[in-house]
Design a protein around this motif. Structure first.
Motif, PDB file in Angstrom:
ATOM      1  N   ARG A   1       0.818  -1.224   0.000  1.00 49.87           N
ATOM      2  CA  ARG A   1       0.000   0.000   0.000  1.00 49.87           C
ATOM      3  C   ARG A   1       0.848   1.269   0.000  1.00 49.87           C
ATOM      4  NH1 ARG A   1      -4.931  -1.604   4.237  1.00 49.87           N
ATOM      5  NH2 ARG A   1      -5.286  -3.712   3.400  1.00 49.87           N
TER       6      ARG A   1
ATOM      7  N   ASP B   1       0.743  -4.811   5.964  1.00 48.61           N
ATOM      8  CA  ASP B   1      -0.603  -5.051   5.400  1.00 48.61           C
ATOM      9  C   ASP B   1      -0.751  -6.456   4.835  1.00 48.61           C
ATOM     10  OD1 ASP B   1      -1.705  -2.310   5.765  1.00 48.61           O
ATOM     11  OD2 ASP B   1      -0.070  -1.802   4.401  1.00 48.61           O
TER      12      ASP B   1
ATOM     13  N   ASP C   1      -1.895  -8.608   1.737  1.00 49.44           N
ATOM     14  CA  ASP C   1      -1.898  -7.910   0.455  1.00 49.44           C
ATOM     15  C   ASP C   1      -0.649  -8.269  -0.335  1.00 49.44           C
ATOM     16  OD1 ASP C   1      -4.149  -6.774   1.451  1.00 49.44           O
ATOM     17  OD2 ASP C   1      -3.516  -4.691   1.199  1.00 49.44           O
TER      18      ASP C   1
END
Length: 922
Positions: free
Chosen positions: A188, A263, A266
């Motif tokens: 991200r 994260d 992901d």
């Protein structure tokens, strides 16, 4: 109505009854009040008694019990402080004194083998009443070599980012410099690693570029799996963990790795997730730890210490513990620390291992090299690491050494050479030492003032010309033919010859070329010939006891070596790689072997005897060849073996050689002097070739002309020629006429040194230093014609093109013009015992003053800097020479054709004094 009223009682009777009732009621009330008073009195007395007894009790307690109470309180406090100290001692033992402390102590110096096995994230949030003065105990999480850490929380929460940065910084500062590699997965693009970005900007980064998508994550995991397998192969059976293996070896075997995953999951496929979780199970043991972050809604079953961050901070291992997180350093402070770590990592040095420690116990008589040679070069843990050359069983005959600037390559070569000298005598090992750059590591081996030169050295070359290095290689290839005849007397092998003829001298020849790639920096004839000869030498030399050690900072791009590169390097099974870039590591070792890029300290190295295959790597510390140690080895070797041996040929391409360095050559010229003499000019750029001279005999044209720009080179050659010629007339049967047209301010001292030296050698030169010297030239021609029985005349001109009247016509009282006199000297001088040795800066002036025709063309012409057209006008087509600083081209078609030489240096007072100390007829 009351019954009495109904029966007719009188009112008076009723009043009396009521009065009587009232009296009785009042009497009862009085009795109650009296009773209540007595009760109150009793209660008051009881209270007073109680107060009295309480006061007495308090007084008794105050006087007899307060010491016990205070003692109890003090004991409890002491026990708490002791427990507190034990907790801190345990924390410091786990994480180190600096690393266990609060953020202001972050960044303490870590030792070479230190690993951040536990990192501090904060402290215990609540302390017992009365303990506020004591620092709260730290909270430490196991990390490198111990476990993984999982941080659960909203990535936008400032405490999540803060604890992740804190853990990374703690890991960096608590691990040996450069011994932690960090990789980040940031799908991200949160850029939490931004303050550490400086660690990824060097040639050898500590921080990899972040992986932001599935492809990059899978590539990262593939690399980690390969690292895991490689380190597991090293650790299993030798230690419990990578950290323990490094401690046993005494140096880091491999760096640890911290993978920061943000994260999760992901950018992770299902297969990638499984691979990461698998790494987390046993990766820490092999130096791979994971710092994993994910949102609270994500369920992960990972082998890790879990820290959940929300309104409170919870450590699942001790959920009841209240934790206060340390405030993370700001971006500026984190960047400062990262920059300091990066700088220190680049300057790090391995532990010092004196070469003398490895050579202890070597006997004074040395070893036999008949079956090969072995040299100690360092240690891996407690094991000595040796280099072998001439090992017919393991087929180790040549060695490649590489390392970036400042990483210890020169030291390795020094240790190798002096280790050979300490173990083997000069009849067992003969060394050819070439440095193609400006290094000075080999130069001391040439000795000083005729002492302490290395008896093993046949050649010592510094900043050697490419042509000179080529001549050395060609000389060694020629030894194939020389040695082949002797070897054929047996079975054709070197070891057998040595075994059957132990009394015949045939040492192993070892060529060491530092910065060998310079040979191939230009695409020309020299590079082409060098590639062919080097390939032949390394491929066939083993059979004749000849071995090659090539060293370089970089071998990844040597275009002039061309298609022979693979053939050449295929003859180098032994490869020693010091710290270098990833590209150079792969070029030195193998395309899949970047281990040299993972070295962190100057003096650390990879030795590989398997043509660079990764599984054959051995990481070790090279021996330190200290000045005192190598000087003692050289002095000892010189004292033991120098008698009856010739000192090494010395080629110093950095400067013109002083005339005092030619003492050996001057002595030989003096001994050989006869009807034909030779003027010393300098040193040819070729190995084993006699000194550069110009032959001066009675044949026509036997003169020397130096033409072109290069004042110092011209002066040095003419002065060397004059002194060498004087020494070839031990009977003093020579006369010198010097035309000095040099600037007296610049060259007055060197001219005086020459005149003084000639005087001290028994010659009184006639010196003319006027610009108008035509009459003196005419007089020299007249003296030539008159002749002198048994006397040789030398006319030496420094800058004849600077004369202002050499081109003038003859005066009324002169038989010829100065130019005609000069031409007469050139045409008739040798036959009449007169030779001209002169310098003209201008090629045009030289051609004009010598006139036309072959009769006045000197047999020897030295070209300095000049354009190609001028050279062609002088010597004809077919000769290419652009000129170079401190180099000259000797054109002597009657003798050796044409050769490049290094001119002698102008004479100075020091060199003159050295020459006067020589016993020329001793």
């Amino acid at each position: 109505m009351p019954p009495a009223m109904r029966e007719g009682h009188s009112p008076a009777v009723g009043r009396a009854a009521r009065a009587d009732l009232a009296g009785r009621t009042e009497a009862a009330a009085e009795r109650f009040r009296a009773s209540a008073g007595r009760v109150r009195g009793l209660l008051d007395a009881a209270r007073a008694g109680a107060r009295s007894r309480a006061a007495t009790q308090r007084q008794r307690l105050d006087s007899t019990g307060s010491a016990e109470v205070r003692q109890a309180v003090s004991g409890a406090q002491t026990r708490w402080e002791r427990a507190h100290a034990q907790v801190w001692a345990a924390a410091r033992a786990l994480a180190g004194a600096d690393q266990a402390g609060p953020p202001p102590e972050l960044g303490g110096a870590a030792g070479l083998l230190d690993v951040a096995g536990h990192v501090r994230i904060g402290s215990v949030g609540r302390s017992p009443k009365g303990a506020a003065a004591l620092p709260p105990p730290p909270v430490l999480l196991p990390l490198l070599g111990q476990g993984n850490v999982r941080v659960v929380g909203d990535a936008a929460h400032p405490s999540v980012a803060g604890v992740l940065q804190t853990i990374v910084l703690r890991a960096l500062t608590a691990t040996g410099l450069g011994q932690l590699r960090i990789a980040v997965v940031d799908p991200r693009l949160r850029a939490l690693h931004a303050p550490f970005a400086v660690l990824g900007r060097s040639d050898d980064p500590l921080l990899e570029p972040p992986a932001t998508n599935r492809q990059e994550v899978e590539a990262l995991l593939a690399r980690l799996v390969e690292v895991h397998q490689r380190i597991a192969g090293l650790v299993r059976g030798n230690a419990e963990s990578l950290a323990e293996l490094s401690r046993r070896a005494g140096l880091p075997v491999e760096p640890h790795r911290l993978i920061v995953v943000l994260d999760f999951p992901d950018a992770f496929s299902e297969q990638a997730q499984a691979s990461l979780l698998s790494l987390m199970r046993d990766g820490p043991r092999y130096g791979i730890s994971i710092l994993l972050h994910h949102e609270p809604a994500v369920a992960v079953d990972a082998s890790a210490e879990t820290l959940t961050i929300g309104t409170t901070v919870t450590w699942t291992t001790v959920p009841q513990l209240a934790i206060r997180l340390d405030p993370p350093p700001g971006d500026a402070e984190a960047k400062r620390l990262a920059e300091a770590i990066g700088r220190a990592a680049q300057k790090g040095a391995a532990p010092v291992l004196p070469l003398a420690d490895l050579l202890a116990g070597e006997g004074p008589d040395g070893r036999s090299a008949a079956g090969g040679i072995t040299v100690p070069i360092g240690r891996a843990g407690r094991d000595t690491v040796e280099i072998s050359l001439g090992d017919s069983i393991a087929q180790r005959h040549n060695m490649l050494v590489t390392g970036a600037v400042g990483q210890g390559k020169s030291n390795v070569l020094q240790a190798l050479v002096h280790g050979l000298v300490a173990r083997y005598g000069p009849d067992e090992v003969e060394l050819y030492l070439l440095d193609m750059r400006e290094g000075v590591s080999f130069f001391p081996l040439a000795g000083a003032d005729g002492r302490d030169w290395l008896p093993h050295a046949r050649l010592v070359g510094v900043q050697a010309d490419r042509a000179y290095a080529l001549s050395v290689i060609e000389h060694l290839v020629d030894q194939f033919t020389v040695r082949a005849e002797a070897l054929r007397r047996h079975d054709g092998t070197y070891p057998t010859f040595r075994a059957r003829e132990p009394g015949t001298r045939m040492p192993r020849l070892i060529l060491v070329i530092d910065e060998f790639q310079v040979l191939f920096e230009e695409l020309d004839e020299i590079a082409e010939r060098a590639a062919a000869q080097l390939e032949k030498l390394v491929r066939m030399g083993r059979g004749f006891g000849i071995h090659v050690v090539l060293a370089s900072q970089a071998v990844s791009h040597i275009p002039a070596l061309g298609p022979k590169a693979d053939i050449v390097f295929a003859q180098f099974p032994t490869r020693l790689a010091l710290r270098n870039s990833r590209i150079e590591s792969q070029a030195t070792l193998d395309q899949h072997n970047d281990a040299a890029a993972e070295l962190r300290y100057r003096g650390e190295a990879i030795i590989n005897h398997g043509f660079g295959r990764r599984e054959d790597n051995l990481r070790f510390v090279t021996a330190w060849a200290g000045d005192e140690t190598v000087a003692a080895i050289r002095t000892g070797a010189w004292r033991r073996w120098h008698a009856g041996r010739r000192s090494p040929e010395v080629f110093d391409g950095r400067r013109r050689p002083g005339l005092d360095t030619f003492v050996g050559e001057l002595l030989r010229l003096r001994r050989r002097a006869g009807a034909s003499r030779a003027a010393l000019l300098g040193r040819f750029v070729a190995f084993g070739v006699p000194e550069a001279t110009s032959v001066l005999s009675s044949e026509p044209g036997r003169h020397l002309a130096i033409v072109g720009a290069g004042e110092a080179s011209a002066i040095g050659m003419l002065q060397a020629a004059a002194v060498s010629l004087a020494l070839q007339h031990p009977a003093g049967d020579a006369e010198f006429t010097i035309f000095d047209l040099l600037d007296p301010v610049t060259y007055g001292e060197t001219t005086s040194a020459l005149v003084d030296l000639l005087n001290r050698l028994g010659f009184a030169p006639e010196v003319h230093n006027e610009r108008r010297n035509g009459a003196a030239v005419v007089a020299a021609a007249a003296a030539m014609r008159e002749g002198g029985a048994g006397v040789t005349r030398y006319v030496i001109g420094f800058g004849l093109d600077r004369s202002v009247d050499l081109d003038r016509p003859a005066s009324l009282d002169e038989p010829e013009s100065p130019a005609e006199a000069l031409q007469a000297l050139l045409a008739d001088g040798p036959n009449r015992g007169t030779h001209v040795l002169a310098w003209w800066a201008s090629a045009g002036a030289f051609s004009r003053q010598r006139g036309h025709g072959e009769a006045t063309m000197p047999a020897s012409l030295v070209a300095l800097r000049m354009d190609g057209r001028s050279l062609m006008d002088l010597v004809g087509p077919g000769l290419t020479w652009g000129g170079a600083d401190d180099r000259a081209l000797l054109w002597a078609p009657r003798d050796a054709g044409h050769e490049v030489l290094v001119p002698a240096a102008p004479l100075d007072a020091r060199a003159a004094r050295a020459l006067l100390r020589v016993e020329w007829d001793g």
